[in-house]
Design an enzyme around this catalytic site. Structure first.
Site, PDB file in Angstrom:
ATOM      1  N   ALA A  56      65.978 -34.731  18.723  1.00  0.00           N
ATOM      2  CA  ALA A  56      66.649 -33.749  19.578  1.00  0.00           C
ATOM      3  C   ALA A  56      66.174 -33.986  21.012  1.00  0.00           C
ATOM      4  O   ALA A  56      65.087 -34.522  21.235  1.00  0.00           O
ATOM      5  CB  ALA A  56      66.299 -32.347  19.120  1.00  0.00           C
ATOM      6  N   GLU A  94      57.830 -34.375  14.960  1.00  0.00           N
ATOM      7  CA  GLU A  94      57.947 -33.099  15.677  1.00  0.00           C
ATOM      8  C   GLU A  94      56.589 -32.454  15.953  1.00  0.00           C
ATOM      9  O   GLU A  94      56.386 -31.804  16.977  1.00  0.00           O
ATOM     10  CB  GLU A  94      58.813 -32.111  14.882  1.00  0.00           C
ATOM     11  N   GLU A 109      66.662 -36.569  10.631  1.00  0.00           N
ATOM     12  CA  GLU A 109      67.316 -35.473   9.898  1.00  0.00           C
ATOM     13  C   GLU A 109      68.829 -35.671   9.855  1.00  0.00           C
ATOM     14  O   GLU A 109      69.478 -35.430   8.830  1.00  0.00           O
ATOM     15  CB  GLU A 109      66.962 -34.135  10.560  1.00  0.00           C
ATOM     16  N   GLY A 132      64.953 -35.159  14.836  1.00  0.00           N
ATOM     17  CA  GLY A 132      66.334 -34.781  14.547  1.00  0.00           C
ATOM     18  C   GLY A 132      67.199 -35.987  14.225  1.00  0.00           C
ATOM     19  O   GLY A 132      68.204 -35.860  13.517  1.00  0.00           O
TER      20      GLY A 132
HETATM   21  C1  HXC Z   1      64.688 -36.766  25.291  1.00  0.00           C
HETATM   22  C2  HXC Z   1      64.046 -38.945  25.040  1.00  0.00           C
HETATM   23  C3  HXC Z   1      63.748 -38.735  23.691  1.00  0.00           C
HETATM   24  C4  HXC Z   1      63.960 -37.423  23.160  1.00  0.00           C
HETATM   25  C5  HXC Z   1      63.303 -40.781  24.159  1.00  0.00           C
HETATM   26  N1  HXC Z   1      63.757 -40.229  25.286  1.00  0.00           N
HETATM   27  N2  HXC Z   1      63.280 -39.884  23.164  1.00  0.00           N
HETATM   28  N3  HXC Z   1      64.521 -37.976  25.833  1.00  0.00           N
HETATM   29  N4  HXC Z   1      64.430 -36.475  24.001  1.00  0.00           N
HETATM   30  N5  HXC Z   1      63.755 -37.119  21.873  1.00  0.00           N
HETATM   31  C6  HXC Z   1      63.934 -40.864  26.599  1.00  0.00           C
HETATM   32  C7  HXC Z   1      62.597 -41.060  27.301  1.00  0.00           C
HETATM   33  O1  HXC Z   1      62.196 -39.869  27.938  1.00  0.00           O
HETATM   34  C8  HXC Z   1      62.953 -42.149  28.275  1.00  0.00           C
HETATM   35  O2  HXC Z   1      63.653 -41.598  29.356  1.00  0.00           O
HETATM   36  C9  HXC Z   1      63.954 -42.997  27.494  1.00  0.00           C
HETATM   37  O3  HXC Z   1      64.441 -42.161  26.451  1.00  0.00           O
HETATM   38  C10 HXC Z   1      63.294 -44.203  26.842  1.00  0.00           C
HETATM   39  O4  HXC Z   1      62.193 -43.736  26.087  1.00  0.00           O
HETATM   40  P1  HXC Z   1      60.732 -44.389  26.214  1.00  0.00           P
HETATM   41  O5  HXC Z   1      59.781 -43.420  25.658  1.00  0.00           O
HETATM   42  O6  HXC Z   1      60.495 -44.904  27.585  1.00  0.00           O
HETATM   43  O7  HXC Z   1      60.907 -45.650  25.235  1.00  0.00           O
HETATM   44  P2  HXC Z   1      59.807 -46.341  24.340  1.00  0.00           P
HETATM   45  O8  HXC Z   1      58.528 -46.542  25.108  1.00  0.00           O
HETATM   46  O9  HXC Z   1      60.477 -47.549  23.789  1.00  0.00           O
HETATM   47  O10 HXC Z   1      59.464 -45.316  23.158  1.00  0.00           O
HETATM   48  C11 HXC Z   1      60.471 -45.001  22.222  1.00  0.00           C
HETATM   49  C12 HXC Z   1      60.061 -43.756  21.395  1.00  0.00           C
HETATM   50  C13 HXC Z   1      59.689 -42.602  22.368  1.00  0.00           C
HETATM   51  C14 HXC Z   1      58.842 -44.106  20.510  1.00  0.00           C
HETATM   52  C15 HXC Z   1      61.229 -43.397  20.505  1.00  0.00           C
HETATM   53  O11 HXC Z   1      60.739 -42.461  23.314  1.00  0.00           O
HETATM   54  C16 HXC Z   1      59.457 -41.296  21.669  1.00  0.00           C
HETATM   55  O12 HXC Z   1      58.403 -41.064  21.084  1.00  0.00           O
HETATM   56  N6  HXC Z   1      60.454 -40.393  21.765  1.00  0.00           N
HETATM   57  C17 HXC Z   1      60.317 -39.033  21.256  1.00  0.00           C
HETATM   58  C18 HXC Z   1      60.433 -39.019  19.765  1.00  0.00           C
HETATM   59  C19 HXC Z   1      60.262 -37.592  19.239  1.00  0.00           C
HETATM   60  O13 HXC Z   1      59.245 -36.945  19.434  1.00  0.00           O
HETATM   61  N7  HXC Z   1      61.300 -37.129  18.543  1.00  0.00           N
HETATM   62  C20 HXC Z   1      61.291 -35.781  17.984  1.00  0.00           C
HETATM   63  C21 HXC Z   1      61.806 -34.803  18.986  1.00  0.00           C
HETATM   64  S1  HXC Z   1      61.741 -33.172  18.406  1.00  0.00           S
HETATM   65  P3  HXC Z   1      63.275 -41.979  30.881  1.00  0.00           P
HETATM   66  O14 HXC Z   1      64.199 -41.120  31.675  1.00  0.00           O
HETATM   67  O15 HXC Z   1      61.842 -41.668  31.050  1.00  0.00           O
HETATM   68  O16 HXC Z   1      63.575 -43.439  30.972  1.00  0.00           O
HETATM   69  C22 HXC Z   1      63.059 -33.070  17.384  1.00  0.00           C
HETATM   70  C23 HXC Z   1      63.244 -31.717  16.785  1.00  0.00           C
HETATM   71  C24 HXC Z   1      64.415 -31.728  15.883  1.00  0.00           C
HETATM   72  O17 HXC Z   1      63.771 -33.968  17.165  1.00  0.00           O
HETATM   73  C25 HXC Z   1      64.697 -30.361  15.395  1.00  0.00           C
HETATM   74  C26 HXC Z   1      66.089 -30.223  14.900  1.00  0.00           C
HETATM   75  C27 HXC Z   1      67.047 -30.224  15.973  1.00  0.00           C
END
Ligand code: HXC
Length: 258
Positions: A65, A132, A112, A109
């Site tokens: 998400a 998460e 999911e 998400g």
């Molecule tokens: C918003 C995101 C994002 C996310 C990545 N980006 N994941 N933006 N929400 N979930 C954005 C980054 O901010 C970045 O933007 C660009 O995408 C590239 O990401 P990087 O981190 O620079 O890439 P990388 O180093 O290759 O790492 C990839 C990654 C990492 C390991 C996937 O991005 C990451 O850990 N993302 C978050 C994963 C996460 O925690 N997901 C769960 C979210 S909570 P900029 O602008 O800086 O270039 C969730 C709750 C669900 O999903 C509940 C139900 C709805």
């Protein structure tokens, strides 16, 4: 509806929906989920479509998400807005088969959403996880419920509590995905599987999907009784007459439109 965050392709009887927010690794936001619901319902209602594929990019199916969009949400915001229930679960109401074709990250998400597909075909570069906890929330779209039902409690707890990411090989070993293929073959494999399904009688594919999903909602005895009713109902479909008579007449069945 004009889509900003989706790319749509039609391959004969297969609709391909591609999540497309590449700069944010397909982080799932309000607009994208509304668009996804619109596209899914449209293809579910389209008599020319027999199977839907949901995919992302080579780098990310979806990295979760959209954290930027939700970082400042408060409890009343999420509760009053019915956050995520409102537009994340359209896919669960689609009656035709939906294949998830996953390359790259399917996290939070994203994982999911992939699990809401009927089955997942993964690229060998796919990575799955429920991280998460690292951003201070629980999963909110079925991660604590669908994951243990799919891979068992031990593996699910491990992934959910450690935020560990698993690769495609492990995902296949534990039953999260049905097939793993080289990255450059993912779309060929998904399109071929979808074309195979679309060539089957769609009415029967819908009955099977309905019955399998019931397995997760009821007891074995009730589930088998439900299956029996659908099996009986299949004898009311033209597909059953065509399929069985084609077999007896030693010819290929013609399931077009059935
Ligand atoms: C918003 C995101 C994002 C996310 C990545 N980006 N994941 N933006 N929400 N979930 C954005 C980054 O901010 C970045 O933007 C660009 O995408 C590239 O990401 P990087 O981190 O620079 O890439 P990388 O180093 O290759 O790492 C990839 C990654 C990492 C390991 C996937 O991005 C990451 O850990 N993302 C978050 C994963 C996460 O925690 N997901 C769960 C979210 S909570 P900029 O602008 O800086 O270039 C969730 C709750 C669900 O999903 C509940 C139900 C709805």
């Amino acid at each position: 509806m004009q889509y900003e965050d989706l790319i749509i392709e039609i391959h004969d009887k297969v609709a391909l929906i591609r999540l497309n927010r590449p700069k944010a690794l397909n982080a799932l936001n309000e607009r994208m989920m509304n668009e996804l619901g619109d596209a899914l319902y449209k293809f579910d209602a389209d008599a020319n479509i027999g199977c839907i594929i949901l995919t992302g990019s080579e780098k990310a199916f979806a990295a979760g998400a959209d954290i930027a969009a939700m970082a400042d949400y408060t409890y009343p915001d999420t509760y009053k807005d019915n956050y995520i229930t409102r537009n994340w679960e359209h896919i669960l109401r689609v009656r035709k088969p939906v294949i998830g074709a996953v390359a790259g990250y399917a996290l939070g998400g994203g994982c999911e959403l992939a699990m809401m597909c009927d089955f997942i075909i993964a690229s060998d570069n796919a990575k799955f996880g429920q991280p998460e906890i690292k951003v201070g929330v629980t999963p909110g779209a079925g991660g604590t419920q669908r994951l243990p039902r799919t891979i068992g409690k031990a593996k699910a707890m491990d992934l959910l509590l450690t935020a560990r990411t698993i690769d495609a090989a492990e995902a296949e070993r534990i039953g999260l995905v049905s097939r793993v293929v080289p990255a450059d073959k993912l779309m060929d494999e998904a399109l071929s599987a979808a074309a195979t399904i679309a060539a089957m009688p769609t009415s029967v594919a819908m009955l099977i999907k309905d019955a399998v999903n019931r397995a997760f909602e009821t007891t074995l005895t009730e589930g088998v009784a439900y299956e029996r009713r659908l099996f009986h109902a299949a004898f009311g479909t033209p597909a059953q007459k065509e399929g069985m008579h084609a077999f007896l007449e030693k010819r290929l069945p013609k399931f077009e439109g059935l």
